[in-house]
Scaffold this active site. Structure first.
Site, PDB file in Angstrom:
ATOM      1  N   HIS A   9      69.105  46.054  36.856  1.00  5.65           N
ATOM      2  CA  HIS A   9      67.880  46.839  37.044  1.00  5.65           C
ATOM      3  C   HIS A   9      68.042  47.617  38.357  1.00  5.65           C
ATOM      4  CE1 HIS A   9      63.308  47.102  36.869  1.00  5.65           C
ATOM      5  NE2 HIS A   9      63.514  47.348  38.152  1.00  5.65           N
ATOM      6  N   HIS A  56      67.344  50.793  40.993  1.00  2.00           N
ATOM      7  CA  HIS A  56      66.531  51.912  41.478  1.00  2.00           C
ATOM      8  C   HIS A  56      67.489  52.886  42.168  1.00  2.00           C
ATOM      9  CE1 HIS A  56      62.301  50.455  40.852  1.00  2.00           C
ATOM     10  NE2 HIS A  56      62.977  49.350  40.614  1.00  2.00           N
ATOM     11  N   CYS A 105      58.245  50.447  43.544  1.00  2.00           N
ATOM     12  CA  CYS A 105      57.442  49.226  43.576  1.00  2.00           C
ATOM     13  C   CYS A 105      56.400  49.346  44.682  1.00  2.00           C
ATOM     14  CB  CYS A 105      58.331  48.014  43.826  1.00  2.00           C
ATOM     15  SG  CYS A 105      57.386  46.492  43.935  1.00  2.00           S
ATOM     16  N   ASN A 160      63.344  54.440  39.335  1.00  2.00           N
ATOM     17  CA  ASN A 160      64.395  53.672  38.663  1.00  2.00           C
ATOM     18  C   ASN A 160      65.490  54.622  38.211  1.00  2.00           C
ATOM     19  OD1 ASN A 160      61.731  52.172  38.136  1.00  2.00           O
ATOM     20  ND2 ASN A 160      63.246  50.666  37.526  1.00  2.00           N
TER      21      ASN A 160
HETATM   22  P1  HMG Z   1      46.818  35.647  44.689  1.00  2.00           P
HETATM   23  O1  HMG Z   1      45.788  36.437  45.374  1.00  2.00           O
HETATM   24  O2  HMG Z   1      47.619  34.676  45.497  1.00  2.00           O
HETATM   25  O3  HMG Z   1      46.214  34.930  43.412  1.00  2.00           O
HETATM   26  O4  HMG Z   1      47.824  36.683  44.011  1.00  2.00           O
HETATM   27  P2  HMG Z   1      45.515  33.523  43.264  1.00  2.00           P
HETATM   28  O5  HMG Z   1      46.354  32.703  42.361  1.00  2.00           O
HETATM   29  O6  HMG Z   1      45.185  32.979  44.624  1.00  2.00           O
HETATM   30  O7  HMG Z   1      44.140  33.931  42.521  1.00  2.00           O
HETATM   31  C1  HMG Z   1      43.156  34.723  43.192  1.00  2.00           C
HETATM   32  C2  HMG Z   1      42.245  35.393  42.178  1.00  2.00           C
HETATM   33  O8  HMG Z   1      43.011  36.298  41.411  1.00  2.00           O
HETATM   34  C3  HMG Z   1      41.603  34.431  41.174  1.00  2.00           C
HETATM   35  O9  HMG Z   1      40.313  34.963  40.870  1.00  2.00           O
HETATM   36  C4  HMG Z   1      42.483  34.566  39.953  1.00  2.00           C
HETATM   37  O10 HMG Z   1      41.816  34.289  38.745  1.00  2.00           O
HETATM   38  C5  HMG Z   1      42.853  36.032  40.024  1.00  2.00           C
HETATM   39  P3  HMG Z   1      38.964  34.333  41.487  1.00  2.00           P
HETATM   40  O11 HMG Z   1      39.020  32.881  41.068  1.00  2.00           O
HETATM   41  O12 HMG Z   1      39.127  34.528  42.972  1.00  2.00           O
HETATM   42  O13 HMG Z   1      37.911  35.156  40.869  1.00  2.00           O
HETATM   43  N1  HMG Z   1      44.158  36.229  39.362  1.00  2.00           N
HETATM   44  C6  HMG Z   1      44.379  37.077  38.357  1.00  2.00           C
HETATM   45  N2  HMG Z   1      43.596  37.957  37.697  1.00  2.00           N
HETATM   46  C7  HMG Z   1      44.186  38.651  36.688  1.00  2.00           C
HETATM   47  N3  HMG Z   1      45.470  38.506  36.316  1.00  2.00           N
HETATM   48  C8  HMG Z   1      46.284  37.657  36.958  1.00  2.00           C
HETATM   49  C9  HMG Z   1      45.729  36.911  38.029  1.00  2.00           C
HETATM   50  N4  HMG Z   1      46.274  35.991  38.849  1.00  2.00           N
HETATM   51  C10 HMG Z   1      45.300  35.585  39.652  1.00  2.00           C
HETATM   52  N5  HMG Z   1      47.558  37.498  36.576  1.00  2.00           N
HETATM   53  C11 HMG Z   1      49.378  37.263  42.275  1.00  2.00           C
HETATM   54  C12 HMG Z   1      48.964  36.228  43.310  1.00  2.00           C
HETATM   55  C13 HMG Z   1      50.751  36.872  41.761  1.00  2.00           C
HETATM   56  C14 HMG Z   1      48.371  37.247  41.147  1.00  2.00           C
HETATM   57  C15 HMG Z   1      49.408  38.665  42.955  1.00  2.00           C
HETATM   58  O14 HMG Z   1      50.248  38.582  44.055  1.00  2.00           O
HETATM   59  C16 HMG Z   1      49.897  39.748  42.038  1.00  2.00           C
HETATM   60  O15 HMG Z   1      49.218  40.123  41.084  1.00  2.00           O
HETATM   61  N6  HMG Z   1      51.109  40.290  42.298  1.00  2.00           N
HETATM   62  C17 HMG Z   1      51.713  41.304  41.437  1.00  2.00           C
HETATM   63  C18 HMG Z   1      52.477  42.319  42.235  1.00  2.00           C
HETATM   64  C19 HMG Z   1      53.189  43.268  41.313  1.00  2.00           C
HETATM   65  O16 HMG Z   1      52.816  43.450  40.169  1.00  2.00           O
HETATM   66  N7  HMG Z   1      54.265  43.908  41.812  1.00  2.00           N
HETATM   67  C20 HMG Z   1      55.030  44.861  41.052  1.00  2.00           C
HETATM   68  C21 HMG Z   1      55.884  44.235  39.995  1.00  2.00           C
HETATM   69  S1  HMG Z   1      57.406  43.524  40.624  1.00  2.00           S
HETATM   70  C22 HMG Z   1      58.544  44.837  40.603  1.00  2.00           C
HETATM   71  O17 HMG Z   1      58.158  45.962  40.427  1.00  2.00           O
HETATM   72  C23 HMG Z   1      60.011  44.530  40.749  1.00  2.00           C
HETATM   73  C24 HMG Z   1      60.771  44.654  39.425  1.00  2.00           C
HETATM   74  O18 HMG Z   1      60.656  45.963  38.896  1.00  2.00           O
HETATM   75  C25 HMG Z   1      62.257  44.302  39.621  1.00  2.00           C
HETATM   76  C26 HMG Z   1      62.910  45.039  40.806  1.00  2.00           C
HETATM   77  O19 HMG Z   1      62.807  46.293  40.878  1.00  2.00           O
HETATM   78  O20 HMG Z   1      63.516  44.324  41.605  1.00  2.00           O
HETATM   79  C27 HMG Z   1      60.233  43.663  38.378  1.00  2.00           C
HETATM   80 MG    MG Z   2      61.848  47.659  39.567  1.00  2.00          MG
END
Ligand code: HMG
Ligand code: MG
Length: 297
Positions: free
Chosen positions: A205, A207, A238, A247
């Site tokens: 993967h 970029h 990201c 990418n």
């Molecule tokens: P957090 O704040 O630590 O979550 O975030 P939590 O577990 O403490 O929960 C807090 C609140 O969030 C709770 O609600 C949960 O229900 C809610 P409350 O009880 O306070 O009302 N919650 C959610 N709601 C909807 N959907 C969920 C969810 N999870 C918790 N799934 C968390 C932790 C992982 C959720 C947060 O950090 C997050 O969403 N991160 C995502 C970041 C992201 O998407 N980054 C981009 C993708 S990675 C990438 O691009 C790299 C890749 O392409 C490969 C590469 O290039 O190397 C893949």
């Molecule tokens: Mg990526």
């Protein structure tokens, strides 16, 4: 055919997640439908992450409901059990978890330490597998991290090994900020092979921040990798990785494989037309050289 390659299209997820202006959900659905029609065998659709963390993909549920049966076989990103619940409610069959090879990015992207991320993934993967879902795993920052610099190969391999041991069927090695070069690619793949993960289990993967993505893909292909992540039109970046740009463009990859006589199953003209249409929606031209060369003027 053993020499065919599989392109794992990430434009609708990795490509769009960083866009500031919200793309209408109908346009996302049409984008995905057009990518599938262009012959892409796997189209990652969206992410079931916290909507405040990635506002662009807050419409994930709506999008997947809109895609209906067609969407059920498309992979979606899921970081935790809450995300899995949302995917299960919609009857989805493929999820991807995303781990970090570095401490800093685990904190910034997942709000967890390097070790804590596994505690979040373990029950997610166990429950997903028990429900018959397929799980892919990403490792981010495999070739360098903007906060920590060089990332030791052993650290990357250890994170990847742990994700596979949790129950992932495929491991995608991410150059999240696009700093890697071809020699590093072969070195990392050799290290994974030595750790018992053969090329068949691995995907790459890339970029394109430093313009190395296509050269890196070629190095991976020569090594024996047959699954390549790419993003239509070279969209991407990201939101939680400083300096990450687009990418590897799917069109650039398809053009290279066409020249090598390697089958991708992708209709390049249909793909270019799709990326050109999406560039119109985003209001700026695709950075892909192949799209620029082939797009009708
Ligand atoms: P957090 O704040 O630590 O979550 O975030 P939590 O577990 O403490 O929960 C807090 C609140 O969030 C709770 O609600 C949960 O229900 C809610 P409350 O009880 O306070 O009302 N919650 C959610 N709601 C909807 N959907 C969920 C969810 N999870 C918790 N799934 C968390 C932790 C992982 C959720 C947060 O950090 C997050 O969403 N991160 C995502 C970041 C992201 O998407 N980054 C981009 C993708 S990675 C990438 O691009 C790299 C890749 O392409 C490969 C590469 O290039 O190397 C893949
Ligand atoms: Mg990526």
């Amino acid at each position: 055919m053993p020499d065919d390659v599989t392109i794992y299209e990430v434009g609708a997820r990795d490509g769009l997640q960083n866009e500031k202006g919200i793309v209408p959900v109908q346009a996302k659905a049409e984008f995905i439908t057009r990518l599938l029609a262009a012959g892409l065998p796997v189209v990652e659709a969206t992410s079931f992450v916290h909507p405040q963390w990635v506002p662009q993909l807050a419409d994930a549920g709506e999008l997947m409901a809109m895609l209906g049966e067609e969407g059920r076989h498309l992979p979606v990103l899921v970081p935790n059990e809450r995300g899995l619940d949302r995917a299960l409610e919609l009857g989805l069959r493929h999820i991807a978890i995303f781990g970090s090879a570095t401490e800093t990015f685990a904190q910034k992207n997942l709000n967890r330490s390097l070790d804590e991320q596994f505690a979040m993934f373990a029950p997610t993967v166990t429950r997903a597998r028990a429900a018959g879902l397929d799980v892919r795993a990403y490792v981010s920052m495999c070739f360098g991290d903007p906060w920590e610099g060089a990332v030791p190969v052993e650290q990357v391999v250890s994170v990847g090994r742990r994700l596979v041991d949790l129950g992932a069927s495929q491991l995608s090695l991410g150059d999240t900020v696009g700093v890697g070069t071809a020699g590093q690619v072969s070195g990392l793949l050799d290290a994974f092979n030595a750790a018992g993960l053969p090329d068949e289990v691995l995907a790459v993967h890339f970029h394109d921040t430093y313009g190395q993505a296509l050269a890196n893909a070629y190095a991976a292909w020569q090594h024996g990798i047959r699954t390549f992540d790419a993003s239509a039109g070279g969209l991407g970046g990201c939101p939680y990785a400083k300096s990450a740009t687009g990418n590897l463009a799917t069109e650039d990859l398809v053009w290279m494989f066409r020249g090598l006589g390697v089958e991708t199953g992708v209709d390049l003209d249909a793909l270019v037309a799709t990326s050109t249409w999406m560039a119109g929606i985003l209001g700026r031209p695709s950075p892909s050289r192949v799209v620029t060369a082939l797009a009708p003027r």
